[in-house]
Design a protein around this motif. Structure first.
Motif, PDB file in Angstrom:
ATOM      1  N   LEU A   1     -10.524   0.400 -10.544  1.00 26.98           N
ATOM      2  CA  LEU A   1      -9.754   0.707  -9.346  1.00 26.98           C
ATOM      3  C   LEU A   1     -10.607   0.819  -8.088  1.00 26.98           C
ATOM      4  O   LEU A   1     -10.070   0.795  -6.971  1.00 26.98           O
TER       5      LEU A   1
ATOM      6  N   SER B   1       0.831  -1.203   0.000  1.00 26.34           N
ATOM      7  CA  SER B   1       0.000   0.000   0.000  1.00 26.34           C
ATOM      8  C   SER B   1       0.867   1.256   0.000  1.00 26.34           C
ATOM      9  O   SER B   1       2.012   1.238   0.474  1.00 26.34           O
TER      10      SER B   1
ATOM     11  N   ASP C   1      -0.130  -1.087 -11.723  1.00 23.83           N
ATOM     12  CA  ASP C   1      -0.397   0.236 -11.141  1.00 23.83           C
ATOM     13  C   ASP C   1       0.824   1.146 -11.237  1.00 23.83           C
ATOM     14  O   ASP C   1       0.733   2.325 -10.867  1.00 23.83           O
TER      15      ASP C   1
ATOM     16  N   MET D   1      -3.875   3.828  -1.716  1.00 22.67           N
ATOM     17  CA  MET D   1      -3.814   2.747  -2.702  1.00 22.67           C
ATOM     18  C   MET D   1      -3.434   1.456  -1.990  1.00 22.67           C
ATOM     19  O   MET D   1      -2.361   1.383  -1.385  1.00 22.67           O
ATOM     20  N   ASN D   2      -4.306   0.480  -2.076  1.00 24.91           N
ATOM     21  CA  ASN D   2      -4.073  -0.805  -1.417  1.00 24.91           C
ATOM     22  C   ASN D   2      -3.949  -1.926  -2.445  1.00 24.91           C
ATOM     23  O   ASN D   2      -4.406  -1.792  -3.584  1.00 24.91           O
ATOM     24  N   ASN D   3      -3.357  -3.029  -2.012  1.00 29.26           N
ATOM     25  CA  ASN D   3      -3.188  -4.208  -2.871  1.00 29.26           C
ATOM     26  C   ASN D   3      -2.629  -3.802  -4.243  1.00 29.26           C
ATOM     27  O   ASN D   3      -3.171  -4.176  -5.289  1.00 29.26           O
TER      28      ASN D   3
ATOM     29  N   ARG E   1      -9.986  -0.705  -4.353  1.00 27.90           N
ATOM     30  CA  ARG E   1      -8.579  -0.731  -3.956  1.00 27.90           C
ATOM     31  C   ARG E   1      -8.051   0.660  -3.640  1.00 27.90           C
ATOM     32  O   ARG E   1      -7.166   0.824  -2.810  1.00 27.90           O
TER      33      ARG E   1
ATOM     34  N   GLN F   1      -0.579  -3.528  -7.585  1.00 33.21           N
ATOM     35  CA  GLN F   1      -0.146  -4.510  -8.576  1.00 33.21           C
ATOM     36  C   GLN F   1       0.865  -3.873  -9.526  1.00 33.21           C
ATOM     37  O   GLN F   1       0.875  -2.645  -9.679  1.00 33.21           O
TER      38      GLN F   1
END
Length: 122
Positions: free
Chosen positions: A62, A15, A88, A81-83, A65, A85
């Motif tokens: 998005l 994150s 991103d 911003m979580n998880n 997340r 990838q």
């Protein structure tokens, strides 16, 4: 003029919280948005919030997340911003506008920051 900070390198699944502030005034009466530009891609909409933060909109891919928020008392805007990838990975931009007809259109926003790099490693 807006300034973003909080970008950096993070591992997949991690994150980050990006922050945005107005360096030459206040933006508590403005709409605020986040856009990003991935390598080789056009700038794309991430999220937007009304001046009070009561109305928000997210890019469909998005939502869930990413979370946009703002603290007008501190003259700050945020993007949690979580998880994260690898897809991103991008330069993330903060933008503001006095009024907005189409929240996800870059052309609606007249004030932009320089951007902050977010890199997600796999």
């Amino acid at each position: 003029q807006l300034t973003e900070f909080g970008g950096g390198l993070v591992q997949q699944g991690g994150s980050l919280r990006l922050s945005c502030t107005a360096t030459d005034g206040r933006f508590d009466g403005f709409w605020m948005a986040w856009f990003r530009q991935r390598p080789g891609k056009a700038r794309e909409f991430v999220a937007a919030a009304s001046w009070s933060g009561a109305a928000t909109r997210y890019a469909d891919s998005l939502e869930g997340r990413f979370t946009i928020s703002r603290d007008n008392n501190k003259n700050m805007g945020y993007l949690q911003m979580n998880n994260l990838q690898p897809e991103d990975t991008a330069v993330y931009y903060c933008a503001a506008a006095a009024s907005v007809q189409v929240m996800n259109s870059p052309s609606e926003y007249r004030i932009w920051g320089q951007g902050t790099q977010v890199t997600v490693s796999s």
